[in-house]
Motif scaffolding. Structure first.
Motif, PDB file in Angstrom:
ATOM      1  N   LEU A 105      38.749  38.890  38.840  1.00 37.35           N
ATOM      2  CA  LEU A 105      37.300  39.143  38.209  1.00 37.35           C
ATOM      3  C   LEU A 105      37.505  39.264  36.686  1.00 37.35           C
ATOM      4  O   LEU A 105      38.122  39.891  36.061  1.00 37.35           O
ATOM      5  CB  LEU A 105      36.802  40.729  38.654  1.00 37.35           C
ATOM      6  N   THR A 106      36.835  38.092  36.046  1.00 34.31           N
ATOM      7  CA  THR A 106      37.027  37.975  34.767  1.00 34.31           C
ATOM      8  C   THR A 106      35.741  38.174  34.017  1.00 34.31           C
ATOM      9  O   THR A 106      34.552  37.906  34.504  1.00 34.31           O
ATOM     10  CB  THR A 106      37.586  36.825  34.331  1.00 34.31           C
ATOM     11  N   PHE A 107      35.618  38.881  33.004  1.00 32.88           N
ATOM     12  CA  PHE A 107      34.537  39.461  32.303  1.00 32.88           C
ATOM     13  C   PHE A 107      34.269  38.986  30.956  1.00 32.88           C
ATOM     14  O   PHE A 107      35.207  39.044  30.094  1.00 32.88           O
ATOM     15  CB  PHE A 107      34.419  40.903  32.248  1.00 32.88           C
ATOM     16  N   ALA A 150      35.477  49.593  38.519  1.00 33.53           N
ATOM     17  CA  ALA A 150      36.629  48.880  38.691  1.00 33.53           C
ATOM     18  C   ALA A 150      37.881  49.956  39.125  1.00 33.53           C
ATOM     19  O   ALA A 150      38.939  49.796  40.000  1.00 33.53           O
ATOM     20  CB  ALA A 150      36.793  47.855  37.720  1.00 33.53           C
ATOM     21  N   LEU A 183      40.890  44.304  35.886  1.00 38.86           N
ATOM     22  CA  LEU A 183      40.338  43.205  35.454  1.00 38.86           C
ATOM     23  C   LEU A 183      40.734  42.339  34.078  1.00 38.86           C
ATOM     24  O   LEU A 183      41.845  42.806  33.478  1.00 38.86           O
ATOM     25  CB  LEU A 183      38.679  43.628  34.734  1.00 38.86           C
ATOM     26  N   HIS A 243      43.718  46.793  32.308  1.00 39.36           N
ATOM     27  CA  HIS A 243      43.424  45.593  32.607  1.00 39.36           C
ATOM     28  C   HIS A 243      43.876  44.814  31.364  1.00 39.36           C
ATOM     29  O   HIS A 243      44.706  45.221  30.442  1.00 39.36           O
ATOM     30  CB  HIS A 243      41.688  45.650  32.233  1.00 39.36           C
ATOM     31  N   ALA A 249      41.650  42.679  43.982  1.00 43.64           N
ATOM     32  CA  ALA A 249      41.263  42.348  42.640  1.00 43.64           C
ATOM     33  C   ALA A 249      42.135  42.508  41.629  1.00 43.64           C
ATOM     34  O   ALA A 249      42.449  43.751  41.096  1.00 43.64           O
ATOM     35  CB  ALA A 249      39.928  43.207  42.341  1.00 43.64           C
ATOM     36  N   THR A 266      44.484  41.125  37.738  1.00 45.50           N
ATOM     37  CA  THR A 266      44.378  40.257  36.654  1.00 45.50           C
ATOM     38  C   THR A 266      44.573  39.071  37.020  1.00 45.50           C
ATOM     39  O   THR A 266      45.168  38.411  37.704  1.00 45.50           O
ATOM     40  CB  THR A 266      45.041  40.868  35.304  1.00 45.50           C
TER      41      THR A 266
END
Length: 268
Positions: free
Chosen positions: A86-88, A104, A111, A135, A260, A262
């Protein structure tokens, strides 16, 4: 008479010695009776307001790494392992970002955050918060312009500007580079990213479309409908739909037996 004169001389000598000790304490340190002065630090260029509060001891960001056998632009990991990334995009209201990170972490998810340099200038404490949560942190350009549409000089300045801020705040230029306002980098931006120290460009194969504010249900359906082993999902901190959808996404990820992780963990 001689006795009084001797006493006066003794008091004068004692006052002089005390004055020397006080001067030494204020200006340096005594070394074998000599007073040494601390060297003056050279002046540095002024930093954005608030930048200094995030510096100092803390978790250091991982450096970029090269993955042998993988293309320069990476869209997904191995389809054989039950992992997703999951990349933000790192910008927007930090209160929303903090909620995403907390949700998270409660779910045991890690993340990948691609931060905008201007956002780090305004909220330097977020770099430390992201890393301390386990993260990883990367580069999403300095101003979040359409980096693919810029000329070579300006595009390179966008990449290196964010890289400098990441290095100052974390000791590294960040683990990944992702172009702003585009899923993939042009050949020019790809080359500029490599020149800046990023062997790969992190793309994605699942676009949540959360920036269009489609609603929580739409974000959830879009991601869960396309999610599979090795997926790299594009999400953003600054949208309320994302904040509300994340717990549902994390629950679905867990239900499917996925983890989930990195982007770096996805590829190793």
């Amino acid at each position: 008479m001689n006795g009084r004169r001797t006493a006066v001389l003794r008091r004068t000598a004692l006052r002089a010695a005390a004055g020397a000790l006080l001067t030494g304490a204020a200006t340096g340190c005594a070394d074998g009776g000599r007073v040494t002065h601390a060297p003056q630090k050279p002046r540095s260029a002024p930093e954005p307001d608030g930048a200094r509060q995030a510096e100092g001891p803390g978790r250091k960001a991982a450096a970029p790494r090269r993955f042998a056998g993988l293309p320069v632009q990476i869209e997904h990991g191995s389809r054989a392992r039950p992992r997703v990334a999951l990349t933000f995009g790192g910008e927007g209201d930090p209160a929303l970002a903090l909620r995403v990170l907390a949700d998270a972490e409660r779910a045991g998810a890690r993340l990948t955050v691609l931060a905008v340099g201007d956002w780090l200038d305004a909220h330097p404490e977020m770099a430390r918060r992201i890393l301390d949560g386990g993260h990883e942190l990367g580069n999403h350009t300095q101003s979040h312009l359409d980096v693919n549409g810029l000329d070579e000089e300006r595009a390179y300045a966008e990449i290196t500007g964010c890289a400098r801020r990441l290095r100052r705040l974390t000791g590294s230029i960040g683990t990944w580079f992702r172009p702003s306002r585009s899923r993939r980098a042009t050949p020019l931006v790809e080359d500029l990213a490599r020149r800046a120290g990023y062997p790969h460009v992190l793309s994605y194969d699942v676009d949540s479309l959360d920036l269009t504010s489609p609603g929580v249900a739409a974000v959830t359906r879009k991601v869960t409908g396309e999610l599979r082993n090795g997926s790299v999902v594009s999400l953003h901190f600054g949208t309320r739909d994302t904040v509300a959808a994340l717990p549902l996404l994390l629950t679905e990820i867990d239900r499917r037996g996925l983890r989930a992780v990195t982007a770096t963990e996805l590829l190793t």
